[in-house]
Design an enzyme around this catalytic site. Structure first.
Site, short mmCIF file in Angstrom:
data_model
loop_
_atom_site.label_atom_id
_atom_site.label_comp_id
_atom_site.label_asym_id
_atom_site.label_seq_id
_atom_site.Cartn_x
_atom_site.Cartn_y
_atom_site.Cartn_z
N ASP A 13 0.86 -1.17 0.00
CA ASP A 13 0.00 0.00 0.00
C ASP A 13 0.91 1.23 0.00
OD1 ASP A 13 -2.40 1.61 0.45
OD2 ASP A 13 -1.63 1.85 2.48
N ASP A 16 -0.23 5.18 0.87
CA ASP A 16 -0.51 6.18 1.92
C ASP A 16 -0.62 5.53 3.29
OD1 ASP A 16 -0.66 8.16 -0.05
OD2 ASP A 16 -2.76 7.70 -0.45
N LYS A 66 11.28 7.38 39.97
CA LYS A 66 10.49 6.86 41.09
C LYS A 66 9.95 5.47 40.86
CE LYS A 66 9.07 11.47 42.62
NZ LYS A 66 7.92 12.40 42.76
N THR A 69 15.10 8.87 33.45
CA THR A 69 14.79 9.24 32.07
C THR A 69 14.50 10.73 31.97
OG1 THR A 69 12.46 8.72 32.45
CG2 THR A 69 13.84 6.98 31.53
N ASN A 109 11.98 13.16 29.81
CA ASN A 109 10.82 13.13 28.91
C ASN A 109 10.72 14.40 28.08
OD1 ASN A 109 10.19 10.76 30.23
ND2 ASN A 109 8.85 11.77 31.69
N GLU A 166 11.44 9.57 25.63
CA GLU A 166 12.08 9.43 26.94
C GLU A 166 13.52 8.94 26.80
OE1 GLU A 166 9.72 7.29 29.75
OE2 GLU A 166 7.83 8.09 29.00
N ARG A 187 14.48 -1.95 18.78
CA ARG A 187 13.29 -2.83 18.73
C ARG A 187 12.01 -2.00 18.75
NH1 ARG A 187 10.69 -2.85 23.63
NH2 ARG A 187 11.89 -2.14 25.45
#
Length: 396
Positions: free
Chosen positions: A17, A19, A254, A260, A262, A312, A337
């Site tokens: 396909d 679009d 926490k 991380t 964000n 993140e 992944r």
């Protein structure tokens, strides 16, 4: 992602396909419809965009007219919108993994076709903007060349006919439910790459459901495998984002025990629409501290069931203190992944640490290590802010 169902025979042909599968048309749709709706006293609702996926232009136009209560016939609406869309065809970017897949099929002599609900002329215009695409397809079938569009099987059956092969020999790759239904109705094997987030369960009729074209494994279907994976990582065209670190919600430290950072979706809407969800890695530069290895997730974090797509990054270094207010620059150079759900918090944390180990090792390879010297990591973000880079990073 769902595992592929066993196949009785090897695949010899691939039908793609266009679009939403090869091209990121969502951005262009919103760019055209937003101002049009404003002129008509309406406001574009991105949550309604999923209703347009997989439909013919006529069907999509009818949906928009009904959803927004516009005072036009479908024909009038299309006559006004079509020229606007035509001006945008060459601004549509290829989705991650599209060029890689097309080149792989061609270089390995696997016949491939394009089969789209769009009119043939639109298909030709769109692919003309992408070098080598037109020459890579043995057949191209538009929605105006068959009696019925998807979910009818007509388009896929016509594609198989033009490639002189039988339907069971064909593997269809589709992003929409109508497309998946059409492929199965044609008696073909189907990989679904849903373009609408968090809708995987709706694609159970597909033989395999994957996160993005980066996750296609041709060898599962008896086709030549990709040879570009290196130590469980896939090199990608580098991309660059950055901004000042600010205090955030604290889930990374926490809940996960992982500091991380964000990046709020509202500051990175273009980036988020261009890049598929998953786990990536690269280099991070802090203005006063140096350059560090980094692993990063993009997506909805299924375990936490996010309502918005987030970015993140995790800098692979023990800082021992916060660094709010400092400038952080990221160069993303590889893919590990697809994003995935996990049965427990422990299994999620274990996988995150495994991703970090993969990134840590891979970034020592010359292929990735050279980006540590990227000028982007060292140049001041303040210089780029004058050019419109107002990105903000939300730490912890």
């Amino acid at each position: 992602m769902a595992a592929p169902k066993p196949i009785a025979r090897l695949i010899s042909h691939v039908i793609l396909d266009l679009d939403g599968t090869l091209l990121n048309t969502d951005c262009v749709v919103s760019q055209v419809l937003k101002p049009f709706l404003v002129k008509n006293g309406k406001k574009w609702d991105s949550k309604k965009a999923h209703k347009l996926v997989g439909k013919t232009p006529y069907e999509a136009a009818a949906v928009v007219l009904e959803d927004y209560g516009l005072p036009y016939s479908t024909e009038e609406f299309l006559s006004m919108l079509t020229p606007m869309f035509n001006e945008q065809w060459c601004n549509i970017k290829a989705l991650p993994g599209a060029n890689r897949l097309i080149k792989h099929l061609k270089s390995n002599g696997v016949p491939a076709a394009l089969a789209s609900n769009s009119p043939r002329s639109n298909i030709e215009a769109k692919i003309s903007c992408h070098q080598g695409w037109k020459e890579s397809f043995s057949a191209i079938v538009g929605g105006d060349e068959v009696q019925k569009g998807k979910p009818s099987p007509d388009i896929f059956l016509e594609a198989a006919k033009r490639m002189n092969t039988d339907p069971p020999n064909c593997l269809v790759i589709e992003d929409s439910l109508p497309g998946v239904m059409a492929g199965k109705a044609a008696g073909m094997h189907v990989i679904a790459v849903p373009s609408v987030p968090k809708k995987t369960a709706e694609f159970s009729s597909a033989d395999e459901v994957i996160n993005s074209l980066l996750d296609v494994k041709p060898e599962k279907w008896g086709l030549p495998p990709f040879s570009d994976w290196i130590d469980d990582t896939l090199p990608i065209e580098p991309w660059f984002i950055g901004g000042p670190v600010i205090k955030g919600f604290g889930r990374g430290s926490k809940v996960l025990g992982i500091p991380t950072a964000n990046l709020p979706a509202e500051n990175f809407s273009d980036i988020l629409s261009e890049h598929t969800s998953g786990v990536y890695f690269g280099w991070a530069g802090l203005s006063t501290r140096g350059i560090y290895k980094m692993v990063m997730s993009i997506g909805w974090n299924p375990y936490f069931d996010n309502t918005e797509k987030t970015i993140e990054p995790w800098l692979l270094h023990d800082f021992g203190e916060d660094f709010y207010g400092e400038e952080l620059r990221l160069v993303i150079v590889g893919y590990i992944r697809p994003e995935a759900n996990f049965p427990s918090l422990e299994s999620l944390i274990e996988r995150i640490h495994e991703d970090a180990k993969i990134a840590e090792k891979a970034l020592d390879l010359p292929l990735y290590a050279r980006y540590k010297d990227s000028p982007y990591l060292r140049n001041s973000l303040k210089d780029r802010s004058a050019n419109g880079d107002q990105s903000v990073i939300d730490s912890k």
